[in-house]
Structure formats: C-alpha cells, structure tokens
Design an enzyme around this catalytic site. Structure first.
Site, PDB file in Angstrom:
ATOM      1  N   SER A  68       0.793  -1.228   0.000  1.00 53.25           N
ATOM      2  CA  SER A  68       0.000   0.000   0.000  1.00 53.25           C
ATOM      3  C   SER A  68       0.827   1.281   0.000  1.00 53.25           C
ATOM      4  O   SER A  68       1.506   1.582  -0.964  1.00 53.25           O
ATOM      5  CB  SER A  68      -0.945  -0.056   1.188  1.00 53.25           C
ATOM      6  OG  SER A  68      -1.854   0.983   1.119  1.00 53.25           O
ATOM      7  N   ASP A 283      -3.679   6.164  -2.871  1.00 50.64           N
ATOM      8  CA  ASP A 283      -2.462   5.580  -2.304  1.00 50.64           C
ATOM      9  C   ASP A 283      -2.011   4.400  -3.173  1.00 50.64           C
ATOM     10  O   ASP A 283      -2.585   4.147  -4.233  1.00 50.64           O
ATOM     11  CB  ASP A 283      -2.660   5.187  -0.825  1.00 50.64           C
ATOM     12  CG  ASP A 283      -3.514   3.944  -0.678  1.00 50.64           C
ATOM     13  OD1 ASP A 283      -4.297   3.640  -1.604  1.00 50.64           O
ATOM     14  OD2 ASP A 283      -3.406   3.258   0.355  1.00 50.64           O
ATOM     15  N   ASN A 379      -6.873   9.573   7.144  1.00 54.74           N
ATOM     16  CA  ASN A 379      -5.971   9.376   6.002  1.00 54.74           C
ATOM     17  C   ASN A 379      -6.702   9.029   4.690  1.00 54.74           C
ATOM     18  O   ASN A 379      -6.072   8.788   3.671  1.00 54.74           O
ATOM     19  CB  ASN A 379      -4.906   8.322   6.324  1.00 54.74           C
ATOM     20  CG  ASN A 379      -5.484   6.940   6.617  1.00 54.74           C
ATOM     21  OD1 ASN A 379      -6.589   6.631   6.173  1.00 54.74           O
ATOM     22  ND2 ASN A 379      -4.751   6.119   7.350  1.00 54.74           N
ATOM     23  N   ARG A 505       1.447   6.238  19.120  1.00 53.18           N
ATOM     24  CA  ARG A 505       1.135   4.807  18.988  1.00 53.18           C
ATOM     25  C   ARG A 505       2.138   4.157  18.041  1.00 53.18           C
ATOM     26  O   ARG A 505       2.651   4.829  17.129  1.00 53.18           O
ATOM     27  CB  ARG A 505      -0.306   4.575  18.486  1.00 53.18           C
ATOM     28  CG  ARG A 505      -0.636   5.303  17.210  1.00 53.18           C
ATOM     29  CD  ARG A 505      -2.003   4.918  16.676  1.00 53.18           C
ATOM     30  NE  ARG A 505      -1.986   3.597  16.091  1.00 53.18           N
ATOM     31  CZ  ARG A 505      -1.580   3.335  14.857  1.00 53.18           C
ATOM     32  NH1 ARG A 505      -1.142   4.283  14.057  1.00 53.18           N
ATOM     33  NH2 ARG A 505      -1.606   2.102  14.396  1.00 53.18           N
TER      34      ARG A 505
HETATM   35  C1  G16 Z   1      -3.237   0.633   6.501  1.00 57.04           C
HETATM   36  C2  G16 Z   1      -4.570   0.394   7.145  1.00 57.04           C
HETATM   37  C3  G16 Z   1      -5.149   1.708   7.601  1.00 57.04           C
HETATM   38  C4  G16 Z   1      -4.155   2.416   8.523  1.00 57.04           C
HETATM   39  C5  G16 Z   1      -2.794   2.548   7.842  1.00 57.04           C
HETATM   40  C6  G16 Z   1      -1.723   3.066   8.771  1.00 57.04           C
HETATM   41  O1  G16 Z   1      -3.414   1.424   5.374  1.00 57.04           O
HETATM   42  O2  G16 Z   1      -5.420  -0.240   6.230  1.00 57.04           O
HETATM   43  O3  G16 Z   1      -6.351   1.442   8.246  1.00 57.04           O
HETATM   44  O4  G16 Z   1      -4.616   3.677   8.870  1.00 57.04           O
HETATM   45  O5  G16 Z   1      -2.362   1.284   7.398  1.00 57.04           O
HETATM   46  O6  G16 Z   1      -1.580   2.180   9.835  1.00 57.04           O
HETATM   47  P1  G16 Z   1      -0.433   2.320  10.894  1.00 57.04           P
HETATM   48  O7  G16 Z   1      -0.597   3.696  11.478  1.00 57.04           O
HETATM   49  O8  G16 Z   1      -0.675   1.244  11.901  1.00 57.04           O
HETATM   50  O9  G16 Z   1       0.870   2.214  10.186  1.00 57.04           O
HETATM   51  P2  G16 Z   1      -2.735   1.034   3.995  1.00 57.04           P
HETATM   52  O10 G16 Z   1      -3.399   1.936   3.032  1.00 57.04           O
HETATM   53  O11 G16 Z   1      -1.271   1.288   4.174  1.00 57.04           O
HETATM   54  O12 G16 Z   1      -3.050  -0.412   3.822  1.00 57.04           O
END
Ligand code: G16
Length: 553
Positions: A68, A283, A379, A505
């Site tokens: 992603s 994205d 986001n 976090r």
């Molecule tokens: C993924 C999740 C999202 C999350 C993001 C960031 O997005 O599907 O729900 O907000 O990661 O997560 P973290 O803050 O834990 O790194 P994506 O679009 O990268 O698959």
C-alpha cells in the site's frame, strides 16, 4: 497438482522458500508488511494458511500482495474474508504464528492447526489472488501459489488489481454473483451504472458551480491504471486527467494520499497551481483517497477522510430525512480524526460518533453496530455499511406507491448510492465517484465543500525506536500505558498549549512510532508534536538522529 502426503508436500515447498529465521513477522494493522526481499518464505506460508482458512469457512478467500502506502522496496499481503472483510483476528494470530515457523517445524505447525480447528482437508479450497505494481509482487505471488498448491488448493490469479477490487471479487464469488460479477469488467460496469443512475436522480440547477473536472495523482501505482479503465466506462461524465501514472516516477515517492495527508502539501509530478482546481491523490493500492485544492491566494487546502466522511454522512442523512426513513446512522473515526470534524458531526449533523483503533478492520466492525455506518480514517480510508434492515427499508421505500414522489426519489437515490459504494472495504475509486455525486447534487465547488468546518491545525511525526512494541496504548490509542511516565509527560506538555491534543502509537505497517498533535495554531501544533516526539525518543529508546523541529508553513 501434487499427490504427495501433506507433510511431504509442505517440506518440498519449504525447501524452495527457506525461512532464514532471522526476522520476526507479524500480521499488523493491514496484514503482513516489511522489506520485500525477506518475504518469500512468508508468502509461501501464507499460501498454506489461506487454504486452511478457505476449508474452515467453506468459501473463497482472497489475498492481495501489496504494501500500500509503504515505499517501493517494501511489500506485504492482506488476506480477505468471504464477505470481503479483513482477516478474522484469531486467524491473524495463526498467520503470525505460521509466518515465523521454521522449515523443520512447518509440517507440524500446519498439522496442529488442522487438528485444533478440526479442518476437513478433503474439502475443496478456493483462493483469489491479485497484486499491486511493485516489481517484487510478481515473485511473491508465485511463492503464495506454491503454498496454495502444496495443500491442493485451487486459485484464480487476477494479476494486477487494486486492493478493493479484489475484496469486491471475493464477495461477488461468495454471494454467487449477488454482489456483482467477479470480474474486472463487472466491477467497472456496476460502479459506472450506479454512478449514472444516482446522477439521473439529481437535478442540476442553473446556479450550480459544480465541475466534473479532476486531476488525479495515481501515486505511480495500481490506482493510476485502474482509474483510467474506470474512465472508459463513465462516458465522459467526468473529465479526469491522471498524473503520477507510473510511467516516470517511483511508487509513493513524494506523491500519493499518504504523502499529501502527512506533509499537508501537493504531490510532486502534478500541476496544482490553477486556483480551485479539484485534485485527488490515491495511495499505492487505491484503497485511500484525499481531495485538495489551492485557492486564489495560493493557499493549499486538504479535504481528507474526515471531510469526506462528514460530506457523505450529511448527504445520506438528508436523503434518509427526505425519504422519511427511520434508520440509525453513525460515524466511526479514529484518534487521528480532526477535533473540528468530530464537533461538526456531533453538533451540526447530530450524528453519533464512535472512536475505534487505527486500522479499517476495527472501524468496519464498529460501523456494523449502526443501520447505516459511515467509517473513515483521516488518512482517506473508509466506506459506508448498510445493514440488511437498512437495505430492505431503502429498497421497499423506493417502490412504495404510498409515498410521495419526492420521498420515493430520495429512497431511489439512496438505493443507487448503495450500489456505488464498495461496502467490502474503503475504495478510492468508489469513494471518488460517491463524492462527485454529492458535490454534483449540491452544486458545490471545492471552496463550498471546504467551508463546512475549519480543521484544527495539526502535525504528524514519526520517531524510530529500538523496539516499537515498548509503546502500548489504551482508550482507542489515545493514552499510552507504557513505557512508564510517557503519558504523564505527554499530558504535561499538552497542558501548555491551547485547544490541544496529542497521542502516540506504534505503527502496524512501518517500523516507527507515530506522533499526532493538534492545537489552535500551526506553530503550536508543530511545536507540540516536536516536544512529544522528543519525549518518545528519550523514553522509548529512540535510534538515529533525535526528532527535528518541523518548520511551520
Ligand atoms: C493501513 C490500514 C489503515 C491504517 C494505515 C496506517 O493502510 O489499512 O487502516 O490507517 O495502514 O496504519 P499504521 O498507522 O498502523 O501504520 P494502507 O493503506 O497502508 O493499507
């Protein structure tokens, strides 16, 4: 198809995908994600696991190979449940377990899962897989296929698809076509037809300042390809120019939804100077979208997931009222939601707001508590869920001769809007079409939409630490419980600023700790984020250079 006994077939495959045992993998916020060059044995193991999952639930399971928003050198995998949802939490644990199992123990690990979960290995297993445009994705798909074949599973390889497209395919398959045709063409025609029908219900006034012209930043990824295919089905109803289409730049490199949201500035590779020009960024796997524009004074304005969520919630609420439908609607956000958006939803829209942990899997489940659950992360990752009751009430109201024609029309618009929404997961293409329909209905420009509320200035920072697991949180991630003294320190810092809030976090997709801060001015938000980041660096064993003070615009 192999005819070897299970243990032997697993061992033969494992010898082609050896586990070096040096790295620890975990199924995080959105699947397994790390450097692509160490993922081969993990994808093989995941292939074994999804065959077990398919047999356990007697349905088709999906896997998307993608990292992603992460840089091109990373990769990962997201597993899709039968109705297009994210992998069940207990199975995330099994995924983590099998991903870390050595070659020698792999056969035993699989056997234990089969016994523990009472899986009938004589049942058929069916897997749908797809991948993003990363150069590493092709080879990793082969490792996954080797795992599937070792346990005699069947698969369909869809090749290049966006993540939400694969979620859609899985649901279509498991509903025997009830959700649509499980083909790429089926996806585009379902959305295009719903888009046209919603717009036919909406009358455009002479004063409408809406324009269907958009510039799309495709993040140099799969979204750029798929949005161009979507356009071919829209009969020029939108005029879309695609930039960062992968022909020049690198995936997610200074472009894409994550870059624009975190940096709060336009991406490279796309002209944005024209005042009021509608711009969007997708994205790397096209499940997130943010809107933005530059005004006549050259000021950049971001309309993120919060602005999209409140726009959608407000419009659905208007339609529910116009159709005289009593359904309980709620909005689900995370701690990253801008304070102004939560206040606007609560005080102006009068929509109840729930807060869930980061990760659409958490928001999705919380949204199921409502008849109509709108969920979005700031986001730009989100969608809308309609319960069976809501679907039934909307459908019958759209055909109910006892209702006035205005009421029936509002219900009919809702019905087509539901068809336009990809309810399986956040979908940048579907979300964009929904937003365009709403702006069209209201006759709004970007400035009109942006005027709904003003974001509190905010800043996000990343801090690298030795082991991000030392930070644990509670209260939907708004409060840190470890390391000792961190939350007290954050509280002390926050109390020095006006209208301020901050939390930290560990990321579930990158090897970093995330810092969020908002306050009454940009200078204050930047300074607060910097102070909190510095505290994290000192109390959580920061590595590398200490955080740098962000420069306020
Ligand atoms: C993924 C999740 C999202 C999350 C993001 C960031 O997005 O599907 O729900 O907000 O990661 O997560 P973290 O803050 O834990 O790194 P994506 O679009 O990268 O698959």
């Amino acid at each position: 198809m192999n005819n070897l006994p299970v243990h032997q077939a697993i061992a033969v495959g494992a010898s082609k995908h050896p586990h070096k045992g040096k790295n620890v993998f975990s199924y995080g916020t959105a699947g397994i994600r790390c450097r692509a060059d160490i993922l081969d044995p993990v994808l093989y193991r995941l292939g074994l696991l999804v065959v077990l999952r398919s047999r356990a639930v007697r349905a088709t399971i999906g896997v998307v190979i993608t990292a992603s928003h992460n840089p091109e050198q990373d990769n990962g995998a997201k597993v899709v449940e039968p109705m297009g949802e994210m992998l069940l939490q207990t199975w995330e644990g099994y995924a983590t377990q099998i991903a870390n199992t050595s070659d020698e123990d792999l056969g035993q690990c699989v056997q234990s899962l089969i016994s523990e979960l009472n899986i009938d290995m004589a049942l058929p297993a069916n897997i749908f897989l797809a991948r993003d445009t990363r150069p590493s994705s092709f080879g990793l798909a082969q490792a996954l296929i080797d795992g599937i074949q070792a346990l005699k599973g069947d698969y369909i390889d869809y090749g290049l698809l966006s993540t939400p497209q694969l979620h859609y395919m899985v649901r279509c398959q498991n509903t025997q076509g009830g959700y649509g045709n499980p083909t790429e063409h089926g996806y585009y025609s379902k959305l295009a037809s719903a888009f046209t029908k919603v717009r036919e219900q909406q009358s455009e006034t002479d004063e409408s300042e809406y324009t269907g012209e958009l510039s799309v930043d495709g993040a140099n990824g799969i979204g750029a390809l798929k949005i161009q295919q979507m356009c071919q089905h829209l009969n020029n109803q939108l005029k879309i120019s695609v930039y960062n289409d992968g022909t020049h730049g690198q995936l997610n490199d200074r472009c894409g939804a994550d870059f624009v949201k975190v940096q709060q500035k336009p991406p490279h590779g796309m002209p944005t100077e024209e005042a009021g020009r509608k711009c969007v960024s997708l994205d790397g796997d096209a499940d997130r979208i943010v809107y933005y524009f530059v005004d006549s004074d050259g000021v950049f304005h971001l309309l993120d997931g919060d602005k999209i969520a409140t726009l959608i919630a407000g419009y659905i609420q208007e339609l529910l009222t116009a159709a005289n439908l009593q359904l309980n609607m709620g909005l689900v956000q995370t701690a990253y939601a801008n304070g102004s958006s939560t206040q606007y939803a609560t005080d102006v829209l009068k929509v109840p707001v729930a807060c869930a942990c980061t990760g659409v899997k958490h928001l999705h489940h919380r949204a199921q508590d409502f008849d109509v659950g709108v969920y979005f992360e700031a986001n730009g990752h989100g969608t809308v869920l309609f319960s069976a009751l809501a679907t039934e009430k909307i459908n019958s109201a759209s055909q109910d001769e006892r209702l006035s024609s205005d009421q029936r029309q509002a219900a009919t618009t809702l019905k087509y809007l539901q068809d336009l929404i990809n309810e399986t997961v956040g979908d940048a293409i579907s979300d964009m079409l929904v937003v365009e329909c709403i702006l069209h209905a209201k006759g709004w420009t970007m400035t009109d939409w942006n005027a709904a509320y003003t974001d509190l200035p905010n800043r996000q920072l990343k801090v690298k630490v030795k082991d991000r697991r030392v930070i644990q949180t509670t209260n939907a991630e708004r409060c840190a419980t470890t390391p000792a003294g961190l939350q007290e320190a954050i509280d002390g810092i926050v109390s020095k600023y006006n209208n301020a809030r901050s939390f930290v976090r560990p990321s579930g997709t990158e090897d970093i700790v995330r810092i969020y801060a908002e306050a009454d001015t940009q200078v204050a938000a930047d300074s607060l984020a910097y102070e909190v980041a510095t505290k994290v660096y000192h109390l959580a064993d920061g590595v590398g250079d200490p955080p740098a003070q962000p420069s306020s615009s």
